[in-house]
Design a protein around this motif. Structure first.
Motif, short mmCIF file in Angstrom:
data_model
loop_
_atom_site.label_atom_id
_atom_site.label_comp_id
_atom_site.label_asym_id
_atom_site.label_seq_id
_atom_site.Cartn_x
_atom_site.Cartn_y
_atom_site.Cartn_z
N GLY A 93 -10.00 -12.69 -4.06
CA GLY A 93 -9.50 -11.79 -5.28
C GLY A 93 -8.82 -12.38 -6.13
O GLY A 93 -8.40 -13.76 -5.94
N ARG A 94 -7.79 -11.94 -7.07
CA ARG A 94 -7.19 -12.22 -8.02
C ARG A 94 -5.65 -12.81 -6.88
O ARG A 94 -5.44 -12.38 -5.84
N PRO A 95 -4.88 -13.72 -7.47
CA PRO A 95 -3.95 -14.24 -6.82
C PRO A 95 -2.64 -13.03 -6.74
O PRO A 95 -2.62 -12.27 -7.74
N GLY A 96 -2.28 -12.89 -5.56
CA GLY A 96 -1.17 -11.94 -5.30
C GLY A 96 -1.79 -10.54 -4.99
O GLY A 96 -1.06 -9.55 -4.65
N LEU A 97 -3.18 -10.24 -5.19
CA LEU A 97 -3.71 -9.10 -4.85
C LEU A 97 -4.24 -8.93 -3.41
O LEU A 97 -5.01 -9.73 -2.77
N PHE A 98 -3.40 -7.84 -2.90
CA PHE A 98 -3.66 -7.50 -1.20
C PHE A 98 -4.95 -6.77 -1.23
O PHE A 98 -5.66 -6.92 -0.42
N CYS A 99 -5.07 -5.62 -1.99
CA CYS A 99 -6.34 -4.84 -2.12
C CYS A 99 -6.29 -3.96 -3.33
O CYS A 99 -5.22 -4.09 -4.13
N GLU A 100 -7.16 -3.09 -3.54
CA GLU A 100 -7.43 -2.10 -4.40
C GLU A 100 -7.28 -0.80 -3.77
O GLU A 100 -7.91 -0.58 -2.73
N LEU A 101 -6.46 0.15 -4.19
CA LEU A 101 -6.48 1.42 -3.67
C LEU A 101 -7.14 2.34 -4.68
O LEU A 101 -6.56 2.65 -5.82
N TRP A 102 -8.36 3.24 -4.24
CA TRP A 102 -9.13 3.98 -4.90
C TRP A 102 -8.55 5.41 -4.47
O TRP A 102 -9.11 5.81 -3.34
N ILE A 103 -8.05 6.06 -5.23
CA ILE A 103 -7.74 7.57 -4.94
C ILE A 103 -8.20 8.56 -5.75
O ILE A 103 -8.29 8.37 -6.96
N PRO A 104 -8.80 9.59 -5.22
CA PRO A 104 -9.61 10.63 -5.87
C PRO A 104 -8.69 11.58 -6.33
O PRO A 104 -7.66 12.01 -5.96
N ILE A 112 0.88 -1.20 -0.01
CA ILE A 112 -0.03 -0.07 -0.06
C ILE A 112 0.89 1.28 -0.10
O ILE A 112 0.77 2.06 -0.94
N SER A 113 1.89 1.28 0.85
CA SER A 113 2.72 2.46 0.75
C SER A 113 3.48 2.51 -0.20
O SER A 113 3.91 3.77 -1.03
N GLU A 114 3.87 1.45 -0.94
CA GLU A 114 4.58 1.37 -2.21
C GLU A 114 3.81 2.08 -3.19
O GLU A 114 4.30 3.08 -4.20
N THR A 115 2.50 1.76 -3.05
CA THR A 115 1.49 2.33 -4.47
C THR A 115 1.27 3.72 -4.19
O THR A 115 1.49 4.41 -5.14
N TRP A 116 1.09 4.18 -2.90
CA TRP A 116 1.18 5.67 -2.67
C TRP A 116 2.18 6.49 -3.04
O TRP A 116 2.27 7.56 -3.81
N THR A 117 3.62 5.71 -3.04
CA THR A 117 4.84 6.42 -3.61
C THR A 117 4.64 6.71 -4.95
O THR A 117 5.05 7.69 -5.59
N LYS A 118 4.41 5.52 -5.62
CA LYS A 118 3.95 5.71 -7.12
C LYS A 118 3.33 6.58 -7.57
O LYS A 118 3.29 7.28 -8.60
N PHE A 119 1.97 6.41 -6.80
CA PHE A 119 1.07 7.44 -7.23
C PHE A 119 1.64 9.06 -7.36
O PHE A 119 1.27 9.69 -8.22
N TYR A 120 2.10 9.47 -6.28
CA TYR A 120 2.74 10.68 -6.33
C TYR A 120 3.99 10.93 -7.04
O TYR A 120 3.85 12.00 -7.56
N LYS A 121 4.98 9.81 -6.98
CA LYS A 121 6.14 10.31 -7.80
C LYS A 121 5.94 10.02 -9.38
O LYS A 121 6.71 10.69 -10.09
N GLU A 122 4.95 9.06 -9.75
CA GLU A 122 4.90 8.85 -11.23
C GLU A 122 3.84 9.04 -11.87
O GLU A 122 3.59 9.85 -12.81
N PHE A 123 2.58 8.74 -11.20
CA PHE A 123 1.21 8.89 -11.89
C PHE A 123 0.92 10.57 -11.93
O PHE A 123 0.55 10.83 -13.06
N LEU A 124 0.86 11.22 -10.83
CA LEU A 124 0.34 12.50 -10.71
C LEU A 124 1.31 13.56 -11.97
O LEU A 124 0.81 14.08 -12.76
N PRO A 125 2.72 13.32 -11.82
CA PRO A 125 3.44 14.21 -12.60
C PRO A 125 3.25 13.82 -14.26
O PRO A 125 3.41 14.62 -15.12
N GLN A 126 3.05 12.49 -14.56
CA GLN A 126 2.80 12.17 -15.89
C GLN A 126 1.61 12.23 -16.57
O GLN A 126 1.44 12.27 -17.61
N MET A 127 0.51 12.19 -15.45
CA MET A 127 -0.80 12.08 -16.22
C MET A 127 -1.67 13.63 -16.23
O MET A 127 -2.88 13.46 -16.61
#
Length: 77
Positions: free
Chosen positions: A61-72, A29-44
């Motif tokens: 859920g799908r194999p390996g899926l811990f959760c889904e993160l829904w970010i506004p 989850i923290s890894e995904t938040w980091t990617k959101f701020y460092k990669e997704f926002l600047p590029q999209m």
């Protein structure tokens, strides 16, 4: 009318980006938040919106899926 043990939470419609958190524990989850701020926002061309985000967990859920993160998000003007 609310049933015992439940509360109604009104959420305004909005735009959400959904990320799969892949991993065996909550570290993904923290890894995904980091990617959101460092990669997704600047590029999209979006910025984080100041409303509630969600973590969705599935019993089977799908194999390996811990959760889904829904970010506004909202489009940068």
């Amino acid at each position: 009318m609310e049933q015992a043990g439940y509360a109604v939470w009104d959420v305004k419609p909005g735009t959400y980006v959904v990320f799969d958190c892949i991993g065996k524990d909550g570290d993904c989850i923290s890894e995904t938040w980091t990617k959101f701020y460092k990669e997704f926002l600047p590029q999209m061309g979006y910025e984080a919106d100041e409303v509630t985000d969600y973590e969705i967990y599935y019993e089977s859920g799908r194999p390996g899926l811990f959760c889904e993160l829904w970010i506004p998000v909202k489009k940068v003007n």
